[in-house]
Design an enzyme around this catalytic site. Sequence first.
Site, mmCIF file in Angstrom:
data_model
loop_
_atom_site.group_PDB
_atom_site.id
_atom_site.type_symbol
_atom_site.label_atom_id
_atom_site.label_comp_id
_atom_site.label_asym_id
_atom_site.label_seq_id
_atom_site.Cartn_x
_atom_site.Cartn_y
_atom_site.Cartn_z
ATOM 1 N N HIS A 1 51.845 32.930 43.224
ATOM 2 C CA HIS A 1 51.093 34.193 43.257
ATOM 3 C C HIS A 1 51.719 35.113 44.302
ATOM 4 O O HIS A 1 52.550 34.698 45.106
ATOM 5 C CB HIS A 1 49.629 33.934 43.624
ATOM 6 C CG HIS A 1 49.444 33.451 45.032
ATOM 7 N ND1 HIS A 1 49.631 32.140 45.398
ATOM 8 C CD2 HIS A 1 49.112 34.112 46.172
ATOM 9 C CE1 HIS A 1 49.411 32.006 46.689
ATOM 10 N NE2 HIS A 1 49.106 33.186 47.200
ATOM 11 N N HIS B 1 54.743 33.289 46.007
ATOM 12 C CA HIS B 1 54.721 32.046 46.780
ATOM 13 C C HIS B 1 53.691 31.084 46.210
ATOM 14 O O HIS B 1 52.810 31.473 45.438
ATOM 15 C CB HIS B 1 54.465 32.308 48.271
ATOM 16 C CG HIS B 1 53.199 33.040 48.584
ATOM 17 N ND1 HIS B 1 53.076 34.406 48.461
ATOM 18 C CD2 HIS B 1 51.983 32.607 49.021
ATOM 19 C CE1 HIS B 1 51.867 34.784 48.812
ATOM 20 N NE2 HIS B 1 51.163 33.705 49.146
HETATM 21 C C1 OGA Z 1 48.411 32.735 51.891
HETATM 22 C C2 OGA Z 1 48.882 31.535 51.221
HETATM 23 C C3 OGA Z 1 49.954 29.465 51.713
HETATM 24 C C4 OGA Z 1 49.832 28.342 52.671
HETATM 25 O O1 OGA Z 1 48.061 32.660 53.075
HETATM 26 O O2 OGA Z 1 48.395 33.804 51.244
HETATM 27 O O3 OGA Z 1 49.128 31.556 50.039
HETATM 28 O O4 OGA Z 1 50.835 27.697 52.909
HETATM 29 N N1 OGA Z 1 49.055 30.481 52.010
HETATM 30 O O5 OGA Z 1 48.720 28.101 53.158
HETATM 31 MN MN MN Z 2 48.995 33.647 49.280
#
Ligand code: OGA
Ligand code: MN
Length: 285
Positions: free
Chosen positions: A110, A261
């Site tokens: 996302h 990510h």
């Molecule tokens: C965010 C997310 C990823 C993580 O904070 O937007 O996707 O590693 N975090 O916690």
């Molecule tokens: Mn995120």
Amino acid sequence: MPVEIIPTGAALGAEVRGLDLSRPLSDDDFEAVLQAWYDHIVLLFRRQKISDDDLIGFSRRFGDLDIAPASATDMAGSQTKSRPEIWIISNVVEDGKPIGALGDKEAEWHTDMSYVDEPPMASCLYSLEIPDSGGDTSFANMYKALEELPDDLRAAIEGRVCNHDSSTTSVGELRAGANEVIDVTKAPGAKHPVIRTHPATGGKSLYLGRRLNGYIEDLPVAESEALLDRLWAHCAKPEFAWTHQWAVGDLLIWDNRCAIHRRDAFDGSQRRVMHRAQIKGKQPF
Ligand code: OGA
Ligand code: MN
């Protein structure tokens, strides 16, 4: 100490060495960081010992910050934060209440909060406690994904707009107050061009938000679904990605405009506590 930029060797990401983020950066050092960020999309700073104020101060060099929402979102319950600009990402439960968002579940590919009209340009995540294993975070380069898109897919998305659904969180849970989406053409959220232009670098990238309940406007639903499935399968190819295995004191800043990510699940009996700042962005074009 001079600033050193060490690319990961993967499709994106670089480590920055020689900076202590508990002190304000000089303008020259910040310029070097900003240029490296434009070049590499995700920057890693290791072994930082910083306070919430330091995290806010560093993030603010990139732009104004979003305030973490108090309720009705996946960030509800972040009561242990010291400042309204700090978002807590954690599986820790205190007095029966989660102290932060996302729990211990897998977060699928996302980009952050693309379901609003002006999505955040960047997110800055700092690790305070991490589990022995799991919870790795991966990033993928959406300039490259667009560059290497097969011609027929490129033609299918040229000039198209996608609706980015706001009903679920990054771990696929229904947000407080949201209704389950039955018809993707009526999903709540925001509409953005599928190909966007980065306002600072001028580069063009794929901008898809997240797969769940996405909808390419003006197409029959079956066609939109098939197109989104093909686009996401392409974006998720390992050659566009880099994975970070966290250590305490790591700080990552990523560009939501040109990267997606995801996060691996982890053992819920272990603690993972991250503090996060989010930098405001403008409407994608
Ligand atoms: C965010 C997310 C990823 C993580 O904070 O937007 O996707 O590693 N975090 O916690
Ligand atoms: Mn995120």
